[in-house]
Design a protein around this motif. Structure first.
Motif, PDB file in Angstrom:
ATOM      1  N   VAL A  63       0.856  -1.189   0.000  1.00  0.00           N
ATOM      2  CA  VAL A  63       0.000   0.000   0.000  1.00  0.00           C
ATOM      3  C   VAL A  63       0.887   1.232   0.000  1.00  0.00           C
ATOM      4  CG1 VAL A  63      -1.791   1.285   1.209  1.00  0.00           C
ATOM      5  CG2 VAL A  63      -1.814  -1.216   1.229  1.00  0.00           C
ATOM      6  N   GLU A  64       0.675   2.117  -0.952  1.00  0.00           N
ATOM      7  CA  GLU A  64       1.454   3.342  -1.048  1.00  0.00           C
ATOM      8  C   GLU A  64       0.548   4.542  -0.803  1.00  0.00           C
ATOM      9  OE1 GLU A  64       3.603   3.647  -4.661  1.00  0.00           O
ATOM     10  OE2 GLU A  64       4.794   1.822  -4.335  1.00  0.00           O
ATOM     11  N   ALA A  69      -0.433  13.710  -0.297  1.00  0.00           N
ATOM     12  CA  ALA A  69      -1.829  13.479   0.065  1.00  0.00           C
ATOM     13  C   ALA A  69      -2.013  13.583   1.572  1.00  0.00           C
ATOM     14  CB  ALA A  69      -2.274  12.110  -0.440  1.00  0.00           C
ATOM     15  N   LEU A  70      -1.057  13.040   2.316  1.00  0.00           N
ATOM     16  CA  LEU A  70      -1.141  13.142   3.771  1.00  0.00           C
ATOM     17  C   LEU A  70      -0.931  14.586   4.222  1.00  0.00           C
ATOM     18  CD1 LEU A  70      -1.599  11.167   6.128  1.00  0.00           C
ATOM     19  CD2 LEU A  70       0.852  11.251   6.533  1.00  0.00           C
ATOM     20  N   PHE A  74      -3.413  16.736   6.550  1.00  0.00           N
ATOM     21  CA  PHE A  74      -3.007  17.509   7.720  1.00  0.00           C
ATOM     22  C   PHE A  74      -3.472  18.962   7.586  1.00  0.00           C
ATOM     23  CE2 PHE A  74       0.431  14.326   8.784  1.00  0.00           C
ATOM     24  CZ  PHE A  74      -0.046  14.044  10.050  1.00  0.00           C
ATOM     25  N   PHE A  75      -3.334  19.514   6.390  1.00  0.00           N
ATOM     26  CA  PHE A  75      -3.770  20.886   6.148  1.00  0.00           C
ATOM     27  C   PHE A  75      -5.270  21.024   6.382  1.00  0.00           C
ATOM     28  CE2 PHE A  75      -5.427  24.205   3.355  1.00  0.00           C
ATOM     29  CZ  PHE A  75      -4.618  25.280   3.679  1.00  0.00           C
ATOM     30  N   ALA A  76      -6.051  20.075   5.860  1.00  0.00           N
ATOM     31  CA  ALA A  76      -7.500  20.142   5.999  1.00  0.00           C
ATOM     32  C   ALA A  76      -7.939  20.016   7.452  1.00  0.00           C
ATOM     33  CB  ALA A  76      -8.158  19.049   5.152  1.00  0.00           C
ATOM     34  N   THR A  77      -7.329  19.088   8.189  1.00  0.00           N
ATOM     35  CA  THR A  77      -7.716  18.905   9.586  1.00  0.00           C
ATOM     36  C   THR A  77      -7.290  20.091  10.451  1.00  0.00           C
ATOM     37  OG1 THR A  77      -5.687  17.620   9.987  1.00  0.00           O
ATOM     38  CG2 THR A  77      -7.681  16.397   9.451  1.00  0.00           C
ATOM     39  N   GLU A  78      -6.194  20.748  10.079  1.00  0.00           N
ATOM     40  CA  GLU A  78      -5.760  21.914  10.835  1.00  0.00           C
ATOM     41  C   GLU A  78      -6.606  23.135  10.501  1.00  0.00           C
ATOM     42  OE1 GLU A  78      -3.694  22.936  13.964  1.00  0.00           O
ATOM     43  OE2 GLU A  78      -3.165  21.085  12.920  1.00  0.00           O
ATOM     44  N   MET A  79      -7.227  23.136   9.337  1.00  0.00           N
ATOM     45  CA  MET A  79      -8.136  24.224   8.979  1.00  0.00           C
ATOM     46  C   MET A  79      -9.452  24.107   9.741  1.00  0.00           C
ATOM     47  SD  MET A  79      -7.078  26.263   6.253  1.00  0.00           S
ATOM     48  CE  MET A  79      -8.423  26.489   5.110  1.00  0.00           C
ATOM     49  N   LEU A 102      -2.848   7.306   9.758  1.00  0.00           N
ATOM     50  CA  LEU A 102      -2.553   6.853   8.396  1.00  0.00           C
ATOM     51  C   LEU A 102      -1.060   6.951   8.103  1.00  0.00           C
ATOM     52  CD1 LEU A 102      -5.537   8.465   6.439  1.00  0.00           C
ATOM     53  CD2 LEU A 102      -5.222   6.053   7.009  1.00  0.00           C
ATOM     54  N   GLY A 103      -0.437   8.029   8.567  1.00  0.00           N
ATOM     55  CA  GLY A 103       0.999   8.183   8.354  1.00  0.00           C
ATOM     56  C   GLY A 103       1.817   7.147   9.092  1.00  0.00           C
TER      57      GLY A 103
END
Length: 256
Positions: A63-64, A69-70, A74-79, A102-103
């Protein structure tokens, strides 16, 4: 989950030394002390990373997950954050543990750390527009969270297959450990900014922080499982994540 100290305010009832200092003196010395804390955190994080985390590798199971994307996650969750007010202080909670879990499963710690710095750092600068002392503290705190989570996760997941209950326990332990460290550090930063010991909110914020971290980590575990089984189904996690965020916002509104 990213968190920041509240802005400086004075109050009655402080110790004599604090009362003798003028607001201007407190305003100048507070940011300096926070910068010192941030520098210490950066040094500790760098040492832990170089000594223990730099050579760790994510399990290879075909799985890659692209780092960019991660970083975007992170940007979206911090927004999308929720501010919980405790007395005069505001503690910020997000769904950052979803991206963190996920990371942990699919990225090597150095790449995970890079994704966190770029994604969360961009949100703090562009959207939340943190002042320099708070920005430095938040970035140092977020980096330490990644390193602590990576060390705990790899220590536990070495006991078995990460795709089984061992991986689930490892992810929950990693996020809870990182969240607990962050709560204590935020209280320390508030104390340094205020110029007096401000630890009374830890018993209030710590249980809530651990619950939020565990809930967000569970969503991340669902996403990791879907990536193992059916990657295209990962979008199904967006609905419960949005509902969880809405529930946090509603709870914060009720508290206010």
């Amino acid at each position: 989950m990213a968190r920041s100290p509240a802005r400086h305010q004075t109050r009655t009832g402080r110790d004599t030394a604090a009362r003798l200092r003028s607001p201007a003196q407190l305003g100048r010395s507070g940011p300096v002390r926070v910068w010192a804390l941030s520098s210490a955190l950066a040094g500790i994080t760098a040492w832990l990373f170089v000594a223990f985390a730099s050579d760790l590798q994510a399990p290879a199971y075909g799985v890659e997950l692209p780092w960019w994307a991660l970083a975007a996650l992170f940007f979206a969750t911090e927004m999308c954050v929720v501010h919980f007010e405790f007395k005069r202080e505001a503690h910020t909670f997000s769904l950052g543990e979803v991206a963190l879990v996920l990371g942990l499963f699919f990225l090597d710690p150095p790449v995970l750390l890079l994704a966190r710095i770029i994604g969360s750092g961009a949100a703090l600068v562009l959207h939340r527009r943190r002042q320099a002392p708070k920005l430095g503290f938040n970035l140092a705190n977020l980096c330490l969270e990644v390193v602590v989570a990576a060390l705990v996760w790899h220590a536990v997941v070495g006991l078995g297959d990460p795709r089984t209950v061992v991986g689930w326990i490892a992810a929950l332990a990693a996020t809870v450990a990182a969240s607990g460290c962050s709560v204590v550090l935020v209280a320390a930063a508030i104390s340094l900014m205020e110029g007096s010991l401000e630890l009374e909110t830890i018993p209030q914020t710590l249980p809530l922080s651990l619950v939020v971290s565990a809930a967000s980590a569970s969503l991340g575990l669902i996403g990791a499982t879907l990536l193992y089984v059916q990657p295209l189904a990962l979008w199904l996690v967006m609905a419960p994540a949005a509902l969880t965020f809405a529930a946090y916002r509603s709870y914060a509104s009720i508290r206010r």
